[in-house]
Design a protein around this motif. Sequence first.
Motif, PDB file in Angstrom:
ATOM      1  N   SER A 128       0.846  -1.190   0.000  1.00 34.87           N
ATOM      2  CA  SER A 128       0.000   0.000   0.000  1.00 34.87           C
ATOM      3  C   SER A 128       0.886   1.246   0.000  1.00 34.87           C
ATOM      4  O   SER A 128       2.087   1.178   0.280  1.00 34.87           O
ATOM      5  CB  SER A 128      -0.932   0.010   1.213  1.00 34.87           C
ATOM      6  OG  SER A 128      -0.180   0.088   2.411  1.00 34.87           O
ATOM      7  N   THR A 130       1.397   5.456   1.262  1.00 32.46           N
ATOM      8  CA  THR A 130       1.069   6.317   2.394  1.00 32.46           C
ATOM      9  C   THR A 130      -0.142   7.181   2.057  1.00 32.46           C
ATOM     10  O   THR A 130      -0.384   7.522   0.895  1.00 32.46           O
ATOM     11  CB  THR A 130       2.256   7.222   2.763  1.00 32.46           C
ATOM     12  OG1 THR A 130       2.617   8.000   1.624  1.00 32.46           O
ATOM     13  CG2 THR A 130       3.448   6.409   3.226  1.00 32.46           C
ATOM     14  N   ASP A 131      -0.929   7.523   3.074  1.00 36.16           N
ATOM     15  CA  ASP A 131      -2.096   8.365   2.885  1.00 36.16           C
ATOM     16  C   ASP A 131      -1.686   9.819   2.683  1.00 36.16           C
ATOM     17  O   ASP A 131      -0.688  10.276   3.245  1.00 36.16           O
ATOM     18  CB  ASP A 131      -3.024   8.286   4.101  1.00 36.16           C
ATOM     19  CG  ASP A 131      -3.760   6.958   4.181  1.00 36.16           C
ATOM     20  OD1 ASP A 131      -4.002   6.349   3.117  1.00 36.16           O
ATOM     21  OD2 ASP A 131      -4.078   6.524   5.310  1.00 36.16           O
ATOM     22  N   THR A 132      -2.460  10.543   1.863  1.00 38.63           N
ATOM     23  CA  THR A 132      -2.289  11.984   1.674  1.00 38.63           C
ATOM     24  C   THR A 132      -3.656  12.640   1.743  1.00 38.63           C
ATOM     25  O   THR A 132      -4.688  11.957   1.699  1.00 38.63           O
ATOM     26  CB  THR A 132      -1.649  12.321   0.310  1.00 38.63           C
ATOM     27  OG1 THR A 132      -2.563  11.934  -0.730  1.00 38.63           O
ATOM     28  CG2 THR A 132      -0.309  11.619   0.126  1.00 38.63           C
ATOM     29  N   GLU A 133      -3.683  13.957   1.811  1.00 38.43           N
ATOM     30  CA  GLU A 133      -4.963  14.675   1.837  1.00 38.43           C
ATOM     31  C   GLU A 133      -5.758  14.401   0.556  1.00 38.43           C
ATOM     32  O   GLU A 133      -6.966  14.219   0.590  1.00 38.43           O
ATOM     33  CB  GLU A 133      -4.708  16.170   1.983  1.00 38.43           C
ATOM     34  CG  GLU A 133      -5.979  16.981   2.089  1.00 38.43           C
ATOM     35  CD  GLU A 133      -5.722  18.476   2.240  1.00 38.43           C
ATOM     36  OE1 GLU A 133      -6.598  19.249   1.819  1.00 38.43           O
ATOM     37  OE2 GLU A 133      -4.658  18.851   2.755  1.00 38.43           O
ATOM     38  N   ARG A 134      -5.102  14.359  -0.578  1.00 41.99           N
ATOM     39  CA  ARG A 134      -5.782  14.131  -1.855  1.00 41.99           C
ATOM     40  C   ARG A 134      -6.190  12.674  -2.017  1.00 41.99           C
ATOM     41  O   ARG A 134      -7.250  12.369  -2.581  1.00 41.99           O
ATOM     42  CB  ARG A 134      -4.880  14.553  -3.009  1.00 41.99           C
ATOM     43  CG  ARG A 134      -5.533  14.332  -4.349  1.00 41.99           C
ATOM     44  CD  ARG A 134      -4.701  14.846  -5.480  1.00 41.99           C
ATOM     45  NE  ARG A 134      -5.369  14.626  -6.749  1.00 41.99           N
ATOM     46  CZ  ARG A 134      -4.915  15.054  -7.893  1.00 41.99           C
ATOM     47  NH1 ARG A 134      -3.790  15.723  -7.937  1.00 41.99           N
ATOM     48  NH2 ARG A 134      -5.566  14.817  -9.007  1.00 41.99           N
ATOM     49  N   GLY A 135      -5.342  11.771  -1.581  1.00 38.89           N
ATOM     50  CA  GLY A 135      -5.652  10.346  -1.704  1.00 38.89           C
ATOM     51  C   GLY A 135      -5.758   9.909  -3.151  1.00 38.89           C
ATOM     52  O   GLY A 135      -4.915  10.234  -3.965  1.00 38.89           O
ATOM     53  N   THR A 136      -6.846   9.202  -3.477  1.00 35.32           N
ATOM     54  CA  THR A 136      -7.025   8.675  -4.831  1.00 35.32           C
ATOM     55  C   THR A 136      -7.929   9.551  -5.682  1.00 35.32           C
ATOM     56  O   THR A 136      -8.344   9.146  -6.782  1.00 35.32           O
ATOM     57  CB  THR A 136      -7.602   7.243  -4.775  1.00 35.32           C
ATOM     58  OG1 THR A 136      -8.841   7.274  -4.078  1.00 35.32           O
ATOM     59  CG2 THR A 136      -6.633   6.288  -4.095  1.00 35.32           C
ATOM     60  N   ASP A 137      -8.286  10.751  -5.193  1.00 33.06           N
ATOM     61  CA  ASP A 137      -9.125  11.644  -5.982  1.00 33.06           C
ATOM     62  C   ASP A 137      -8.407  11.988  -7.291  1.00 33.06           C
ATOM     63  O   ASP A 137      -7.270  12.435  -7.272  1.00 33.06           O
ATOM     64  CB  ASP A 137      -9.432  12.926  -5.223  1.00 33.06           C
ATOM     65  CG  ASP A 137     -10.300  12.677  -3.987  1.00 33.06           C
ATOM     66  OD1 ASP A 137     -10.902  11.572  -3.912  1.00 33.06           O
ATOM     67  OD2 ASP A 137     -10.357  13.555  -3.113  1.00 33.06           O
ATOM     68  N   SER A 141     -10.882  16.565  -9.462  1.00 37.83           N
ATOM     69  CA  SER A 141     -11.257  16.446  -8.046  1.00 37.83           C
ATOM     70  C   SER A 141     -11.215  17.762  -7.291  1.00 37.83           C
ATOM     71  O   SER A 141     -11.885  17.895  -6.261  1.00 37.83           O
ATOM     72  CB  SER A 141     -10.342  15.439  -7.343  1.00 37.83           C
ATOM     73  OG  SER A 141      -9.005  15.888  -7.343  1.00 37.83           O
TER      74      SER A 141
END
Length: 145
Positions: A128, A130-137, A141
């Motif tokens: 996986s 790392t998470d971000t504010e945008r993510g998968t958008d 978006s």
Amino acid sequence: MQGRKMNVVLTDGAELPRYAHDGDAGFDLCITEDVRLEPNASAVCGLGFACEIPSGCVGLVFPRSGLGAHYGVTLRNSVGVIDSGYRGEVCAPLVNLSCDTVFLPKGSRVCQMVVVPFVPCDLVKVASLTDTERGTDGFGSTGID
């Protein structure tokens, strides 16, 4: 001009590519024969030279904005990538996106090359990211306003 040297071999009758103005990022590339493009037609056109892109760099071939804006002609592949190991003639896959036939005489400046350093990456397979504010958008978006 100050920068790295790049060896260039010209085909018969071709001129050395050159920067149009001091400070330009890209040097202009010219076709070596007359080209007639019907609407929506494309052609791969020789640019009259082969080169040695410096190690650690890549040659990026971009369309010339005026050719697209005024005549509807651009590069079919959007941006060309010339790797440092390539030694063949540099070519331009031109496409006519207009509704009119376009004639480009030999010597027409049709694209430009910018030589830039790049960072090679070691690609690592992971489970996986790392998470971000945008993510998968994805596309659109953030809206248009």
